[in-house]
Design a protein around this motif. Structure first.
Motif, PDB file in Angstrom:
ATOM      1  N   THR A  85       0.844  -1.180   0.000  1.00  0.00           N
ATOM      2  CA  THR A  85       0.000   0.000   0.000  1.00  0.00           C
ATOM      3  C   THR A  85       0.884   1.237   0.000  1.00  0.00           C
ATOM      4  O   THR A  85       2.100   1.135  -0.187  1.00  0.00           O
ATOM      5  CB  THR A  85      -0.996  -0.029   1.175  1.00  0.00           C
ATOM      6  N   TYR A  86       0.318   2.394   0.212  1.00  0.00           N
ATOM      7  CA  TYR A  86       1.034   3.655   0.110  1.00  0.00           C
ATOM      8  C   TYR A  86       2.246   3.669   1.044  1.00  0.00           C
ATOM      9  O   TYR A  86       2.115   3.464   2.254  1.00  0.00           O
ATOM     10  CB  TYR A  86       0.082   4.790   0.440  1.00  0.00           C
ATOM     11  N   SER A  87       3.404   3.933   0.478  1.00  0.00           N
ATOM     12  CA  SER A  87       4.650   3.815   1.240  1.00  0.00           C
ATOM     13  C   SER A  87       4.815   4.889   2.310  1.00  0.00           C
ATOM     14  O   SER A  87       5.690   4.777   3.172  1.00  0.00           O
ATOM     15  CB  SER A  87       5.854   3.847   0.294  1.00  0.00           C
ATOM     16  N   MET A  88       3.987   5.940   2.277  1.00  0.00           N
ATOM     17  CA  MET A  88       4.068   6.964   3.314  1.00  0.00           C
ATOM     18  C   MET A  88       3.448   6.508   4.627  1.00  0.00           C
ATOM     19  O   MET A  88       3.763   7.080   5.682  1.00  0.00           O
ATOM     20  CB  MET A  88       3.380   8.256   2.858  1.00  0.00           C
ATOM     21  N   ILE A 118      -5.767   1.723   8.504  1.00  0.00           N
ATOM     22  CA  ILE A 118      -5.875   2.591   7.331  1.00  0.00           C
ATOM     23  C   ILE A 118      -6.122   1.753   6.086  1.00  0.00           C
ATOM     24  O   ILE A 118      -5.452   0.740   5.851  1.00  0.00           O
ATOM     25  CB  ILE A 118      -4.630   3.492   7.164  1.00  0.00           C
ATOM     26  N   LEU A 119      -7.126   2.160   5.322  1.00  0.00           N
ATOM     27  CA  LEU A 119      -7.532   1.479   4.099  1.00  0.00           C
ATOM     28  C   LEU A 119      -7.386   2.462   2.946  1.00  0.00           C
ATOM     29  O   LEU A 119      -7.978   3.546   2.970  1.00  0.00           O
ATOM     30  CB  LEU A 119      -8.984   1.015   4.202  1.00  0.00           C
ATOM     31  N   CYS A 120      -6.620   2.114   1.947  1.00  0.00           N
ATOM     32  CA  CYS A 120      -6.402   2.977   0.795  1.00  0.00           C
ATOM     33  C   CYS A 120      -7.394   2.577  -0.299  1.00  0.00           C
ATOM     34  O   CYS A 120      -7.380   1.433  -0.764  1.00  0.00           O
ATOM     35  CB  CYS A 120      -4.967   2.825   0.293  1.00  0.00           C
ATOM     36  N   ASN A 132      -3.113   2.426  -3.464  1.00  0.00           N
ATOM     37  CA  ASN A 132      -1.864   2.851  -4.106  1.00  0.00           C
ATOM     38  C   ASN A 132      -0.746   1.985  -3.514  1.00  0.00           C
ATOM     39  O   ASN A 132      -0.637   1.925  -2.282  1.00  0.00           O
ATOM     40  CB  ASN A 132      -1.613   4.331  -3.795  1.00  0.00           C
ATOM     41  N   PRO A 133       0.045   1.265  -4.323  1.00  0.00           N
ATOM     42  CA  PRO A 133       0.298   1.474  -5.750  1.00  0.00           C
ATOM     43  C   PRO A 133      -0.419   0.519  -6.694  1.00  0.00           C
ATOM     44  O   PRO A 133      -0.092   0.485  -7.875  1.00  0.00           O
ATOM     45  CB  PRO A 133       1.807   1.208  -5.826  1.00  0.00           C
ATOM     46  N   ALA A 136     -14.168  -3.852   8.361  1.00  0.00           N
ATOM     47  CA  ALA A 136     -13.004  -3.359   9.092  1.00  0.00           C
ATOM     48  C   ALA A 136     -13.434  -2.523  10.285  1.00  0.00           C
ATOM     49  O   ALA A 136     -12.870  -2.651  11.387  1.00  0.00           O
ATOM     50  CB  ALA A 136     -12.123  -2.530   8.154  1.00  0.00           C
ATOM     51  N   TYR A 137     -14.424  -1.683  10.090  1.00  0.00           N
ATOM     52  CA  TYR A 137     -14.891  -0.833  11.194  1.00  0.00           C
ATOM     53  C   TYR A 137     -15.461  -1.685  12.326  1.00  0.00           C
ATOM     54  O   TYR A 137     -15.178  -1.439  13.505  1.00  0.00           O
ATOM     55  CB  TYR A 137     -15.949   0.144  10.689  1.00  0.00           C
ATOM     56  N   ASP A 138     -16.250  -2.670  11.964  1.00  0.00           N
ATOM     57  CA  ASP A 138     -16.867  -3.521  12.983  1.00  0.00           C
ATOM     58  C   ASP A 138     -15.831  -4.334  13.748  1.00  0.00           C
ATOM     59  O   ASP A 138     -16.007  -4.623  14.941  1.00  0.00           O
ATOM     60  CB  ASP A 138     -17.886  -4.464  12.342  1.00  0.00           C
ATOM     61  N   ALA A 139     -14.731  -4.702  13.078  1.00  0.00           N
ATOM     62  CA  ALA A 139     -13.701  -5.525  13.727  1.00  0.00           C
ATOM     63  C   ALA A 139     -12.720  -4.695  14.546  1.00  0.00           C
ATOM     64  O   ALA A 139     -12.090  -5.208  15.471  1.00  0.00           O
ATOM     65  CB  ALA A 139     -12.942  -6.326  12.673  1.00  0.00           C
ATOM     66  N   ALA A 140     -12.583  -3.421  14.204  1.00  0.00           N
ATOM     67  CA  ALA A 140     -11.569  -2.573  14.841  1.00  0.00           C
ATOM     68  C   ALA A 140     -12.084  -1.995  16.155  1.00  0.00           C
ATOM     69  O   ALA A 140     -13.276  -1.722  16.313  1.00  0.00           O
ATOM     70  CB  ALA A 140     -11.151  -1.448  13.905  1.00  0.00           C
ATOM     71  N   ARG A 141     -11.168  -1.768  17.080  1.00  0.00           N
ATOM     72  CA  ARG A 141     -11.523  -1.119  18.341  1.00  0.00           C
ATOM     73  C   ARG A 141     -11.154   0.361  18.346  1.00  0.00           C
ATOM     74  O   ARG A 141     -11.541   1.106  19.249  1.00  0.00           O
ATOM     75  CB  ARG A 141     -10.843  -1.812  19.515  1.00  0.00           C
ATOM     76  N   GLY A 142     -10.365   0.779  17.353  1.00  0.00           N
ATOM     77  CA  GLY A 142      -9.910   2.166  17.298  1.00  0.00           C
ATOM     78  C   GLY A 142     -10.355   2.860  16.026  1.00  0.00           C
ATOM     79  O   GLY A 142     -11.333   2.457  15.380  1.00  0.00           O
ATOM     80  N   MET A 143      -9.631   3.893  15.654  1.00  0.00           N
ATOM     81  CA  MET A 143      -9.979   4.693  14.488  1.00  0.00           C
ATOM     82  C   MET A 143      -9.725   3.920  13.192  1.00  0.00           C
ATOM     83  O   MET A 143      -8.730   3.196  13.075  1.00  0.00           O
ATOM     84  CB  MET A 143      -9.169   5.987  14.466  1.00  0.00           C
ATOM     85  N   VAL A 144     -10.622   4.098  12.232  1.00  0.00           N
ATOM     86  CA  VAL A 144     -10.479   3.499  10.905  1.00  0.00           C
ATOM     87  C   VAL A 144     -10.441   4.648   9.892  1.00  0.00           C
ATOM     88  O   VAL A 144     -11.369   5.463   9.823  1.00  0.00           O
ATOM     89  CB  VAL A 144     -11.629   2.540  10.577  1.00  0.00           C
ATOM     90  N   ILE A 145      -9.351   4.713   9.131  1.00  0.00           N
ATOM     91  CA  ILE A 145      -9.143   5.777   8.150  1.00  0.00           C
ATOM     92  C   ILE A 145      -9.297   5.186   6.755  1.00  0.00           C
ATOM     93  O   ILE A 145      -8.662   4.173   6.438  1.00  0.00           O
ATOM     94  CB  ILE A 145      -7.731   6.381   8.289  1.00  0.00           C
ATOM     95  N   VAL A 146     -10.097   5.815   5.934  1.00  0.00           N
ATOM     96  CA  VAL A 146     -10.199   5.427   4.524  1.00  0.00           C
ATOM     97  C   VAL A 146      -9.563   6.544   3.713  1.00  0.00           C
ATOM     98  O   VAL A 146     -10.044   7.678   3.710  1.00  0.00           O
ATOM     99  CB  VAL A 146     -11.654   5.198   4.091  1.00  0.00           C
ATOM    100  N   ASP A 147      -8.464   6.234   3.048  1.00  0.00           N
ATOM    101  CA  ASP A 147      -7.725   7.206   2.245  1.00  0.00           C
ATOM    102  C   ASP A 147      -8.272   7.172   0.827  1.00  0.00           C
ATOM    103  O   ASP A 147      -7.954   6.283   0.036  1.00  0.00           O
ATOM    104  CB  ASP A 147      -6.237   6.849   2.270  1.00  0.00           C
ATOM    105  N   GLU A 148      -9.109   8.156   0.492  1.00  0.00           N
ATOM    106  CA  GLU A 148      -9.759   8.219  -0.816  1.00  0.00           C
ATOM    107  C   GLU A 148      -9.084   9.253  -1.721  1.00  0.00           C
ATOM    108  O   GLU A 148      -9.754  10.032  -2.409  1.00  0.00           O
ATOM    109  CB  GLU A 148     -11.246   8.539  -0.661  1.00  0.00           C
TER     110      GLU A 148
END
Length: 372
Positions: free
Chosen positions: A116-119, A160-162, A166-167, A180-192
Motif C-alpha cells: 500500500t502507500y509507502s508513506m 488505514i484502508l487505501c 496505491n500502488p 473493518a470498522y466492525d472488527a476494529a476497536r480504534g480509528m479506521v481511516i479510509v484514504d480516498e
C-alpha cells in the motif's frame, strides 16, 4: 563535513531514507500520479485574483479555523456534511499525520494492508506509532473477511484502508470498510485520494459516516483537481474527531494563500473535474494496450496502472527514462506503475515501451491504438 550518523538523531530513525520519487527533467513525467492536465486559464485567473486579494492582508494571521474553506469542502462532498465535520491541512499526508498525532503515538499501532502507500509506515514512524503490515488476497484484493481477520489477529489501535489502493489501483468495497470498522476497536481511516477516478455512481465511504464516530475519510486536491503544487488535503469525520485534530495541529497551519487558492479551485469544481473522464479513458487505454503488449495490468480505479510481467523493472525504468519517459518502480517484483497522462503522453509511453521489445513469453505484436 558532518554526516547524519554523527548527529544525535532518534534511534528509530537511524538507517531510514526519506520518502521521494525520482525527480528528473524529462518531457513525459508519469511517475507520481499527478493530474498532468494544466489548470484551465479562466480558473487560474480567478485563483490568482483570490491570492492577490489575500496578499493584501498577509500581515495578519489567517483564519485559524479556515471556516470558509471547510464550508466549501462540505458543499463539494455533499452527503449532508457540515463544516464541523471537515478538516484540512497541507496535503493529505499532513491530514494523516494529524490523525496519528492525535490517535497514535508510542505504544500504539497502525495497520495497513501491504502493498500500500509507502508513506503510511513513514508517517507512523515520524509520530512514534508502530506499523503493522496486514496481508491481502490474491491480485491485491482485500475482501471483508480478510480485512476483519487481519484486524482481529493483529489488534491495531488504528487501521488505514487505501481506496483505491496505491500502488496497485485496487478498488475497495464498502462492505470491506464496514467489516473493518466492525472488527476494529480504534480509528479506521479510509484514504480516498483517488476517489474521483472511480466509475460514476461508485459509492464513497462518505456514505458510511453516520453513526460511525471512529471512521475518518481522507481526500486530496492533488490528483483529480490538478492541484498537487498547492498542497491541500482534507478529511471528513465526526465533529468530536475533528476536535481531536485541533489538539495537535500547529497554529495557523493553513496559510491565507493556501486557503484562497483552494477556495478558487473549489469554486470551479465542475470545470476542474471535467478532465477526469479523459484521464479515466487513458487509464483504461493503458490497461488494454499493456495487455496487448504482453504485460499483466491489474484492474484500477485510480489514475494509474500497475502492471506485471516486467522481466527487469530497474532496467526497463532506466531505458524509458533515457527516452524521456519517467514512470515508477514501486518495489514489487516484476512490476512497474504508470500514471495515466494526456493522450499524447500516454501514446509516448506506450510507443517507448513497445520499442523496448516484448516481455518474455509475450504474444504476437499488436499495434498501439490511439484510443482506449
Amino acid at each position: 563535513m558532518t554526516s547524519l550518523s554523527e548527529l544525535p538523531i532518534r534511534d528509530d530513525l537511524r538507517g531510514r531514507s526519506p520518502y521521494g520519487a525520482p525527480q528528473r527533467p524529462v518531457p513525459v513525467a508519469l511517475n507520481v500520479n499527478e493530474n498532468t492536465h494544466p489548470v484551465p486559464d479562466d480558473v487560474a485567473a480567478d485563483i490568482v485574483a483570490r491570492v492577490a486579494a489575500a496578499v493584501g492582508t498577509i500581515n495578519r494571521y489567517p483564519d485559524r479555523e479556515f471556516t470558509e474553506l471547510r464550508e466549501a469542502f462540505a458543499r463539494y462532498l455533499g452527503h449532508g456534511l457540515t463544516a464541523e465535520q471537515l478538516w484540512a491541512a497541507n496535503g493529505s499526508n499532513e491530514v494523516l499525520q494529524h490523525i496519528l498525532q492525535a490517535f497514535g503515538g508510542p505504544g500504539r499501532t497502525l495497520l495497513g494492508f501491504a502493498p500500500t502507500y509507502s508513506m503510511y509506515p513513514l508517517l507512523a514512524s515520524g509520530t512514534g506509532t508502530g506499523y503493522l503490515a496486514g496481508r491481502r488476497d490474491a491480485e491485491y484484493e482485500l475482501s471483508p473477511a480478510t480485512a476483519a481477520a487481519e484486524i482481529i489477529r493483529l489488534d491495531p489501535d488504528l487501521v488505514i484502508l487505501c481506496s483505491p489502493n496505491n500502488p496497485t489501483g485496487t478498488p475497495l468495497s464498502l462492505e470491506t470498510v464496514e467489516a473493518a470498522y466492525d472488527a476494529a476497536r480504534g480509528m479506521v481511516i479510509v484514504d480516498e485520494a483517488y476517489a474521483e477516478f472511480m466509475p460514476d455512481g461508485e459509492p464513497s465511504a462518505l456514505t458510511l459516516l453516520p453513526g460511525r464516530p471512529r471512521l475518518l475519510i481522507s481526500r486530496t486536491m492533488s490528483k483529480a483537481f490538478a492541484f498537487a503544487g498547492a498542497r491541500v488535503g482534507y478529511l471528513a469525520g465526526d465533529p468530536a474527531a475533528i476536535d481531536a485534530l485541533r489538539l495537535v495541529r500547529l497554529p495557523y497551519h493553513l496559510s491565507a494563500i493556501t486557503q484562497a487558492a483552494a477556495l478558487g479551485a473549489l469554486a470551479h469544481a465542475d470545470e476542474m473535474l471535467a478532465m477526469v473522464g479523459e484521464i479515466r479513458a487513458q487509464r483504461d487505454r493503458l490497461v488494454s494496450e499493456l495487455a496487448r503488449l504482453g504485460y499483466q495490468p491489474h484492474r484500477s480505479g485510480s489514475n494509474f496502472v500497475l502492471f506485471g510481467g516486467v522481466d527487469d523493472p530497474a532496467a526497463t525504468f532506466e531505458a524509458l527514462a533515457e527516452r524521456g519517459i519517467l514512470i515508477r518502480d514501486v518495489g514489487i517484483p516484476n512490476h512497474l506503475r504508470v500514471t495515466a497522462g494526456t493522450e499524447a503522453e500516454t501514446t509516448a509511453f506506450l510507443e517507448a515501451l513497445a520499442a523496448l521489445g516484448r516481455p518474455s513469453g509475450a504474444a504476437a505484436d499488436a499495434p498501439i491504438g490511439s484510443k482506449a
